[in-house]
Write a protein that holds these residues in place. Structure first.
Motif, mmCIF file in Angstrom:
data_model
loop_
_atom_site.group_PDB
_atom_site.id
_atom_site.type_symbol
_atom_site.label_atom_id
_atom_site.label_comp_id
_atom_site.label_asym_id
_atom_site.label_seq_id
_atom_site.Cartn_x
_atom_site.Cartn_y
_atom_site.Cartn_z
ATOM 1 N N ARG B 122 -8.488 8.891 -3.296
ATOM 2 C CA ARG B 122 -8.187 8.109 -4.500
ATOM 3 C C ARG B 122 -6.760 8.439 -4.913
ATOM 4 N N THR B 125 -3.584 10.108 -11.057
ATOM 5 C CA THR B 125 -3.476 9.280 -12.257
ATOM 6 C C THR B 125 -2.448 9.855 -13.234
ATOM 7 N N PHE B 140 -0.693 1.413 -14.524
ATOM 8 C CA PHE B 140 -1.630 1.227 -13.419
ATOM 9 C C PHE B 140 -1.265 2.178 -12.281
ATOM 10 N N THR B 141 -2.270 2.618 -11.526
ATOM 11 C CA THR B 141 -1.940 3.212 -10.244
ATOM 12 C C THR B 141 -1.510 2.058 -9.336
ATOM 13 N N LEU B 144 -4.284 0.065 -7.719
ATOM 14 C CA LEU B 144 -5.019 -0.854 -8.594
ATOM 15 C C LEU B 144 -4.215 -2.141 -8.785
ATOM 16 N N ARG B 147 -4.549 -4.191 -5.783
ATOM 17 C CA ARG B 147 -5.834 -4.879 -5.745
ATOM 18 C C ARG B 147 -5.797 -6.143 -6.612
ATOM 19 N N TYR B 148 -5.271 -5.997 -7.836
ATOM 20 C CA TYR B 148 -5.197 -7.156 -8.728
ATOM 21 C C TYR B 148 -4.408 -8.298 -8.078
ATOM 22 N N ILE B 149 -3.304 -7.954 -7.435
ATOM 23 C CA ILE B 149 -2.436 -8.999 -6.876
ATOM 24 C C ILE B 149 -3.012 -9.562 -5.576
ATOM 25 N N ASP B 152 -7.446 -10.102 -6.191
ATOM 26 C CA ASP B 152 -7.939 -10.886 -7.326
ATOM 27 C C ASP B 152 -6.988 -12.015 -7.726
ATOM 28 N N ASN B 153 -5.771 -12.034 -7.166
ATOM 29 C CA ASN B 153 -4.781 -13.076 -7.453
ATOM 30 C C ASN B 153 -4.318 -13.070 -8.912
ATOM 31 N N PHE B 154 -4.178 -11.900 -9.503
ATOM 32 C CA PHE B 154 -3.666 -11.822 -10.873
ATOM 33 C C PHE B 154 -2.441 -10.931 -10.949
ATOM 34 N N LYS B 155 -1.537 -11.304 -11.845
ATOM 35 C CA LYS B 155 -0.332 -10.496 -12.067
ATOM 36 C C LYS B 155 -0.626 -9.431 -13.113
ATOM 37 N N PRO B 156 -0.407 -8.175 -12.794
ATOM 38 C CA PRO B 156 -0.654 -7.128 -13.793
ATOM 39 C C PRO B 156 0.552 -6.853 -14.691
ATOM 40 N N GLY B 157 1.589 -7.684 -14.625
ATOM 41 C CA GLY B 157 2.738 -7.459 -15.489
ATOM 42 C C GLY B 157 3.892 -8.335 -15.070
#
Lengths: 483, 420
Positions: B122, B125, B140-141, B144, B147-149, B152-157
């Motif tokens: 892992r 943190t 975010f790590t 993570l 993974r979002y990008i 999940d196809n999402f922008k974390p920032g």
């Protein structure tokens, strides 16, 4: 305009405890909470100790409510289905100077009526009571009736039971204006409320809220405290709360194992701006020094989280609670300055407030059908393998692990979403299920929790927040035109 | 359902799959338990190329690399349990091991002769390095965020600062840039970069992303979401230097500050861990202190390349199978304990057998431009290598022939002699 008999401003542990006790009576009650979840201010950031009551100065309201709170907690835990564990505690001394302080604390405890309190002058006896206490400890005050809780779990349990008994809870509703008209007309950005009585339990901002109603009777300052959380595997297990010699303003750096088995080190005491819940380097260092002095065998490299909270302190009030009717507006009740031992006192505080309301002729008529019982949520990790198996057969979502560190299943998250008040943020889910509370600090499960929340609440993942409004996690798709 | 297997592999990433494939080739019955809904582990979100050059002799993306192993696995008789989380391992006096896991069908316990731990690692943190400041959204790590990008196809920032020059952080710097997010800089506590040289070049230099060495994040600023971070230069003791603070407005902080093997199940089962790696102590067969429990891949020690994970897992899978078949025993004579001297951080394995050639994996804790490997046994030099460069980002392998080891007494010590 929504009509209530009584509105509690602030859904921290004090507001929730009062709401639960008030739900016994035929009274239309609501809680207005400015944050996106209850129990998310000072309540979420403290050590969770049900202090025995040896610390407060005899004769203070604090001393009285603390000791009474200790008596009430076991019943409360049973009725409300939250975790409570009797651990005992020790205030530890290393030399003759410390002994003088300990004798004073022991006298305090006797005067406050702390049951079973013992002055220990034998290091062997200290090791018997808590073998993980520093071998250098020579003296101690031992209180067998100290206990621990998760403070946010207590507040949530109280609030859920209040809601079952008819109390309404409004989240994300900061009070922005109060008019006095046949009682109080309270405005939030979303709505307007009319009420006869107000209980002001707005924590750090209780004084600011009172001033909105033209009541300027006291001033609150914020005493900031850093805290550390360590991994469950940190060399120390089931550590009872160990306190150093306290200062007038703080119980000092206390180390203890939490209910889940982490070690928490709590808390420093520095006056700072209100709402400053940032962690400070010097605070973190003080905590590490403090815990290393008092605990043997702790691997302090195993910190998994640093956090901070602020205690609401009423100025010029001898560090005591400030619970009284306003002298200007008799239907306005202050529940302010609930610094430590606020968690330990909460049930007694509610009892005291009810008494105060009765003395102020607030009509309190008991309901015939009041239900004191709140059904405890399922904690999958606490079940036996057979129970786990049966549960999964009933509902396969309990066979899907979302948070691997804390063994939290999708079933538990879905069950939390059915409770009221409904958790709608990642942190609210964490406080109810422990998802994200473990050593990876949500590195693996945050995206899963976000997607479950979005799916169940029928919103886009971009609309899911970490905690309060504006604490956005995601900002739209990387590639548009896809789901 | 069959509840007994010769070998049970925990984890279906590159280590677990490769171990299962090799174990199965020895004509053993093998079960593989994976917590996710699909095989591949973290490779599935590593959509960049750079995998497979060493193992498959061609450049692949993470998912392609995983697919190669999945295809191979499908040719075997390995029983795969997906969406299944192992809750515990225990054993009885007959050296039978039991693995309990849950999935949507309930709670299952399988018995086995040999277990291969392949659970991976892992990310470290914010809490572990105790970055002060507010606890806001937007920290975010790197994994993570990846993974979002990528999953999940999402922008974390929108505007990122990256702390740590580990490979995941570097890869993410490029990924964010390619997807139109802004990377303001990568900050590294150490005076050198932690990631592979090729990643510094391909992921930072090619995108004009500055790398600031000997600098760290000293505060997270913001009310609800990150609004800025404060960075400071650090001195030779890695302590922030007062007066060098700089506030960088941004909305996201990514952390790429190291990986930790996920050994909670292992240590609960009694597997002894090496504090230098956070992985198990293993012998040259990758067997832990508990007979029949083996460990490989990133749960054993953090590797530089998935290719090296796979190679290690192949050996481990075969060894576990031979053990399960009773062809090797845990009782061994002529063992040598392996010690290391700084700047070597650790060795895997930590014990070897005298009459076999040994491959010893290790990493250095700081870059050394020119050093010679010297192996001693009870103070006597038995081996001296050639001068070369050592970097913390690279997992090294020192091969020592059995002929040399026969001169050793009961231990060997690896050290590096620094040259000019």
């Amino acid at each position: 305009m929504k009509e209530y008999d009584l509105i509690i401003i602030g859904g921290g542990i004090s507001g929730c405890a009062i709401a639960r006790e008030l739900s016994r009576y035929k009274l239309k009650v609501a809680i207005l909470e400015k944050n996106s979840d209850i129990a998310s201010g000072t309540t979420k950031a403290n050590g969770g100790i049900i202090h025995a009551g040896d610390d407060p100065q005899p004769g203070t309201l604090k001393a009285k409510l603390n000791v009474r709170g200790v008596e009430l907690y076991p019943t409360y835990a049973k009725e409300l289905g939250f975790h409570y564990k009797l651990t005992g505690s020790m205030v530890v001394g290393f030399d003759e100077d410390d002994l003088k302080h300990l004798e004073q604390i022991y006298d305090n405890g006797i005067q406050n009526g702390v049951q079973g309190i013992e002055l220990v002058k034998d290091s062997k006896r200290i090791q018997e009571i808590e073998p993980q206490c520093s071998k250098n400890a020579k003296y101690a005050v031992y209180c067998p009736n100290c206990g621990i809780v998760d403070p946010f779990e207590v507040a949530i349990a109280m609030c859920e039971n209040a809601v079952e008994n008819g109390v309404d809870v409004y989240l994300d509703e900061p009070v922005i204006k109060i008019d006095k008209e046949n009682g109080f007309i309270i405005k939030t950005p979303k709505d307007t409320y009319h009420t006869t009585y107000v209980i002001d339990a707005a924590g750090l901002h209780a004084d600011d809220v009172a001033r909105l109603a033209g009541i300027d009777e006291y001033n609150i300052i914020a005493r900031h405290g850093d805290l550390l959380m360590l991994d469950k595997e940190c060399g120390v297990k089931n550590l009872m709360p160990l306190y150093p010699i306290p200062s007038p303003e703080s119980k000092g750096v206390v180390s203890l194992s939490t209910l889940a088995g982490n070690v928490i080190v709590s808390a420093t005491a520095v006056y700072r701006e209100k709402d400053d819940t940032a962690s400070y380097k010097e605070g973190i260092e003080e905590l590490l020094r403090g815990t290393n002095k008092i605990v043997d065998g702790l691997n302090s490299r195993k910190v998994i989280r640093t956090f901070a909270g602020e205690r609401a302190v009423v100025e010029n009030n001898n560090n005591d609670f400030w619970i009284k009717p306003s002298t200007i507006e008799p239907n306005w009740f202050h529940v302010a300055g609930i610094q430590s031992p606020g968690v330990a006192s909460a049930p007694a505080l509610a009892e005291y407030v009810i008494q105060m309301l009765k003395e102020s002729d607030v009509p309190l008529i008991e309901k015939e059908n009041w239900n004191p019982i709140r059904k405890e949520p399922i904690d999958f990790s606490e079940l036996t393998p057979t129970e786990q198996n049966d549960l999964i057969h009933q509902d396969p979502t309990y066979g899907k692990i979302v948070c691997r560190c804390e063994t939290v299943t999708e079933g538990e998250i879905l069950a939390a979403l059915k409770r009221n008040p409904q958790p709608r943020t990642v942190e609210a889910i964490k406080r109810r299920t422990r998802a994200g509370m473990g050593r990876c600090q949500s590195g693996f499960c945050q995206s899963k929790v976000v997607l479950i929340l979005a799916r169940e609440l029928g919103v886009s993942p971009s609309d899911i927040h970490l905690e309060n409004k504006n604490s956005w996690i995601l900002t739209g798709h990387v590639k548009e035109g896809q789901s | 359902m069959n509840t007994n297997y010769d070998v049970i592999v925990i984890g279906g990433g590159p280590a677990g799959m490769a171990a299962a494939i090799e174990a199965s080739k020895q004509n053993t019955s093998v079960a593989l338990i994976e917590r996710n809904d699909e095989l591949g582990g973290i490779l599935n979100q590593c959509i960049h190329p750079g995998f497979g050059l060493k193992y498959f002799k061609e450049e692949l993306t993470g998912p392609e690399y995983a697919q190669r192993l999945i295809n191979e696995l499908q040719e075997t008789t390995v029983k795969v349990f997906l969406s299944s989380m192992v809750l515990s391992i225990h054993h009885d006096d007959n050296q039978t091991h039991y693995v309990t896991f849950i999935n949507e069908e309930g709670n299952t316990t399988l018995s086995t002769k040999a277990i291969i731990l392949a659970m991976g690692c892992r990310e470290r943190t914010r809490g572990e390095i105790k970055i002060p400041g507010s606890r806001v959204a937007g920290v975010f790590t790197a994994g993570l965020a990846q993974r979002y990008i990528n999953m999940d196809n999402f922008k974390p920032g929108n505007r990122f600062v990256i702390l740590g020059s580990g490979d995941i952080g570097l890869i993410m710097a490029r990924r964010l840039s390619l997807e139109g997010m802004k990377v303001l800089g990568v900050y590294e506590l150490m005076p050198y970069a932690n990631g592979l040289f090729r990643n510094i070049k391909n992921c930072l230099d090619d995108f004009n992303i500055p790398l600031h060495l000997s600098t760290t994040v000293t505060k997270v600023i913001g009310k609800d979401r990150v609004e800025a971070v404060e960075v400071s230069k650090v001195d030779e003791n890695l302590q922030p230097i007062p007066g060098t603070e700089e506030v960088i407005p941004c909305d996201t902080l990514l952390l790429s500050i190291g990986l930790i093997p996920e050994n909670e199940i292992s240590s609960k089962a009694g597997v002894e861990l090496n504090p230098a790696t956070n992985g198990a102590y293993v012998n040259e067969r990758f067997e832990t202190n508990i007979p029949g429990i083996f460990s490989c891949g990133n749960v054993l020690h953090v590797h530089d390349l998935a290719d090296n994970v796979t190679a290690e897992a192949n050996i481990t899978g075969k060894n576990a199978a031979l053990y399960a078949l009773g062809l090797t025993s845990s009782i061994r004579d002529n063992t040598l304990v392996v010690h290391v001297k700084t700047p070597i951080g650790y060795s895997v394995p930590s014990s070897i057998i005298k009459n076999e050639n040994a491959s010893i994996f290790f990493r250095v804790r700081k870059p050394i431009s020119n050093a010679v490997m010297v192996v001693t046994s009870n103070g006597k030099e038995i081996f001296r290598g050639n001068a070369k460069e050592y970097k913390p980002s690279i997992m090294e392998c020192q091969i020592i022939p059995s002929k040399i080891l026969s001169e050793a007494n009961d231990e060997i010590t690896l050290s590096l002699e620094e040259g000019e």
